[in-house]
Motif scaffolding. Sequence first.
Motif, PDB file in Angstrom:
ATOM      1  N   GLN A   5       0.828  -1.209   0.000  1.00  0.00           N
ATOM      2  CA  GLN A   5       0.000   0.000   0.000  1.00  0.00           C
ATOM      3  C   GLN A   5       0.859   1.253   0.000  1.00  0.00           C
ATOM      4  N   ARG A   6       0.462   2.201  -0.825  1.00  0.00           N
ATOM      5  CA  ARG A   6       1.134   3.500  -0.887  1.00  0.00           C
ATOM      6  C   ARG A   6       0.398   4.474   0.037  1.00  0.00           C
ATOM      7  N   SER A   7       1.101   5.487   0.494  1.00  0.00           N
ATOM      8  CA  SER A   7       0.529   6.481   1.393  1.00  0.00           C
ATOM      9  C   SER A   7      -0.257   7.536   0.618  1.00  0.00           C
ATOM     10  N   LYS A   8      -1.513   7.721   1.029  1.00  0.00           N
ATOM     11  CA  LYS A   8      -2.367   8.743   0.421  1.00  0.00           C
ATOM     12  C   LYS A   8      -1.787  10.134   0.679  1.00  0.00           C
ATOM     13  N   ILE A   9      -1.298  10.365   1.888  1.00  0.00           N
ATOM     14  CA  ILE A   9      -0.760  11.685   2.247  1.00  0.00           C
ATOM     15  C   ILE A   9       0.511  11.975   1.448  1.00  0.00           C
ATOM     16  N   ALA A  10       1.392  11.000   1.336  1.00  0.00           N
ATOM     17  CA  ALA A  10       2.623  11.204   0.568  1.00  0.00           C
ATOM     18  C   ALA A  10       2.294  11.510  -0.894  1.00  0.00           C
ATOM     19  N   ALA A  11       1.375  10.754  -1.472  1.00  0.00           N
ATOM     20  CA  ALA A  11       1.003  10.962  -2.875  1.00  0.00           C
ATOM     21  C   ALA A  11       0.368  12.337  -3.074  1.00  0.00           C
ATOM     22  N   GLY A  12      -0.494  12.736  -2.146  1.00  0.00           N
ATOM     23  CA  GLY A  12      -1.140  14.042  -2.243  1.00  0.00           C
ATOM     24  C   GLY A  12      -0.156  15.193  -2.147  1.00  0.00           C
ATOM     25  N   ILE A  13       0.771  15.094  -1.195  1.00  0.00           N
ATOM     26  CA  ILE A  13       1.789  16.145  -1.015  1.00  0.00           C
ATOM     27  C   ILE A  13       2.693  16.224  -2.248  1.00  0.00           C
ATOM     28  N   LEU A  14       3.087  15.055  -2.773  1.00  0.00           N
ATOM     29  CA  LEU A  14       3.916  15.046  -3.989  1.00  0.00           C
ATOM     30  C   LEU A  14       3.171  15.699  -5.154  1.00  0.00           C
ATOM     31  N   GLY A  15       1.869  15.414  -5.258  1.00  0.00           N
ATOM     32  CA  GLY A  15       1.073  16.005  -6.329  1.00  0.00           C
ATOM     33  C   GLY A  15       0.983  17.509  -6.213  1.00  0.00           C
ATOM     34  N   ILE A  23       5.663  13.448 -10.302  1.00  0.00           N
ATOM     35  CA  ILE A  23       6.269  12.577  -9.288  1.00  0.00           C
ATOM     36  C   ILE A  23       5.213  11.734  -8.567  1.00  0.00           C
ATOM     37  N   HIS A  24       4.064  12.335  -8.272  1.00  0.00           N
ATOM     38  CA  HIS A  24       3.006  11.604  -7.566  1.00  0.00           C
ATOM     39  C   HIS A  24       2.483  10.442  -8.404  1.00  0.00           C
ATOM     40  N   ASN A  25       2.422  10.613  -9.716  1.00  0.00           N
ATOM     41  CA  ASN A  25       1.954   9.526 -10.575  1.00  0.00           C
ATOM     42  C   ASN A  25       3.004   8.423 -10.708  1.00  0.00           C
ATOM     43  N   PHE A  26       4.296   8.791 -10.748  1.00  0.00           N
ATOM     44  CA  PHE A  26       5.340   7.759 -10.712  1.00  0.00           C
ATOM     45  C   PHE A  26       5.218   6.969  -9.414  1.00  0.00           C
ATOM     46  N   TYR A  27       5.015   7.663  -8.294  1.00  0.00           N
ATOM     47  CA  TYR A  27       4.882   7.028  -6.973  1.00  0.00           C
ATOM     48  C   TYR A  27       3.721   6.034  -6.952  1.00  0.00           C
ATOM     49  N   LEU A  28       2.612   6.398  -7.602  1.00  0.00           N
ATOM     50  CA  LEU A  28       1.434   5.527  -7.603  1.00  0.00           C
ATOM     51  C   LEU A  28       1.453   4.494  -8.732  1.00  0.00           C
ATOM     52  N   GLY A  60      -3.404  16.060  -6.742  1.00  0.00           N
ATOM     53  CA  GLY A  60      -2.988  15.983  -5.340  1.00  0.00           C
ATOM     54  C   GLY A  60      -4.159  16.189  -4.403  1.00  0.00           C
ATOM     55  N   ILE A  61      -4.993  17.177  -4.706  1.00  0.00           N
ATOM     56  CA  ILE A  61      -6.188  17.429  -3.897  1.00  0.00           C
ATOM     57  C   ILE A  61      -7.164  16.261  -4.007  1.00  0.00           C
ATOM     58  N   MET A  62      -7.315  15.717  -5.219  1.00  0.00           N
ATOM     59  CA  MET A  62      -8.213  14.569  -5.412  1.00  0.00           C
ATOM     60  C   MET A  62      -7.734  13.352  -4.617  1.00  0.00           C
ATOM     61  N   ILE A  63      -6.424  13.160  -4.552  1.00  0.00           N
ATOM     62  CA  ILE A  63      -5.871  12.050  -3.766  1.00  0.00           C
ATOM     63  C   ILE A  63      -6.175  12.260  -2.285  1.00  0.00           C
ATOM     64  N   LEU A  64      -5.927  13.462  -1.792  1.00  0.00           N
ATOM     65  CA  LEU A  64      -6.134  13.746  -0.364  1.00  0.00           C
ATOM     66  C   LEU A  64      -7.603  13.698   0.039  1.00  0.00           C
ATOM     67  N   THR A  65      -8.505  14.032  -0.890  1.00  0.00           N
ATOM     68  CA  THR A  65      -9.939  13.996  -0.565  1.00  0.00           C
ATOM     69  C   THR A  65     -10.553  12.621  -0.815  1.00  0.00           C
ATOM     70  N   GLY A  66      -9.787  11.698  -1.409  1.00  0.00           N
ATOM     71  CA  GLY A  66     -10.281  10.345  -1.621  1.00  0.00           C
ATOM     72  C   GLY A  66     -10.904  10.100  -2.979  1.00  0.00           C
ATOM     73  N   SER A  67     -10.942  11.116  -3.851  1.00  0.00           N
ATOM     74  CA  SER A  67     -11.476  10.906  -5.197  1.00  0.00           C
ATOM     75  C   SER A  67     -10.610   9.926  -5.987  1.00  0.00           C
ATOM     76  N   ILE A  68      -9.297   9.996  -5.762  1.00  0.00           N
ATOM     77  CA  ILE A  68      -8.365   9.005  -6.298  1.00  0.00           C
ATOM     78  C   ILE A  68      -7.938   8.186  -5.088  1.00  0.00           C
ATOM     79  N   LEU A  77      -5.090   3.078  -1.323  1.00  0.00           N
ATOM     80  CA  LEU A  77      -4.090   3.882  -0.642  1.00  0.00           C
ATOM     81  C   LEU A  77      -4.361   3.864   0.844  1.00  0.00           C
ATOM     82  N   LYS A  78      -3.281   3.843   1.651  1.00  0.00           N
ATOM     83  CA  LYS A  78      -3.449   3.873   3.105  1.00  0.00           C
ATOM     84  C   LYS A  78      -3.420   5.311   3.591  1.00  0.00           C
ATOM     85  N   ASP A  79      -4.078   5.564   4.711  1.00  0.00           N
ATOM     86  CA  ASP A  79      -4.133   6.919   5.263  1.00  0.00           C
ATOM     87  C   ASP A  79      -2.809   7.325   5.885  1.00  0.00           C
TER      88      ASP A  79
END
Length: 79
Positions: A5-15, A23-28, A60-68, A77-79
């Motif tokens: 599992q990848r981190s939702k917060i890390a992906a959102g911040i990277l985005g 970078i966030h899309n490479f991460y995911l 990034g916002i969509m990842i943090l809000t759970g849309s992605i 993604l884990k919280d």
Amino acid sequence: NNTNQRSKIAAGILGIFLGAFGIHNFYLGYNGKALGQLLLTVLSCGVLSFVSGIWGLVEGIMILTGSISVDADGVPLKD
């Protein structure tokens, strides 16, 4: 199995902060989309970086809000 599992917060911040480079899309694992963002920024010598930057900010916002909520392999993604 939560080891992949990848981190939702890390992906959102990277985005939000490095979205212009995809970078966030490479991460995911969304390598095609990430390469598109990276090439848009690099090949335009940064002229079009605002386009991929806004794209990354929105994702990034969509990842943090759970849309992605899953990575490219469909793993949640884990919280």
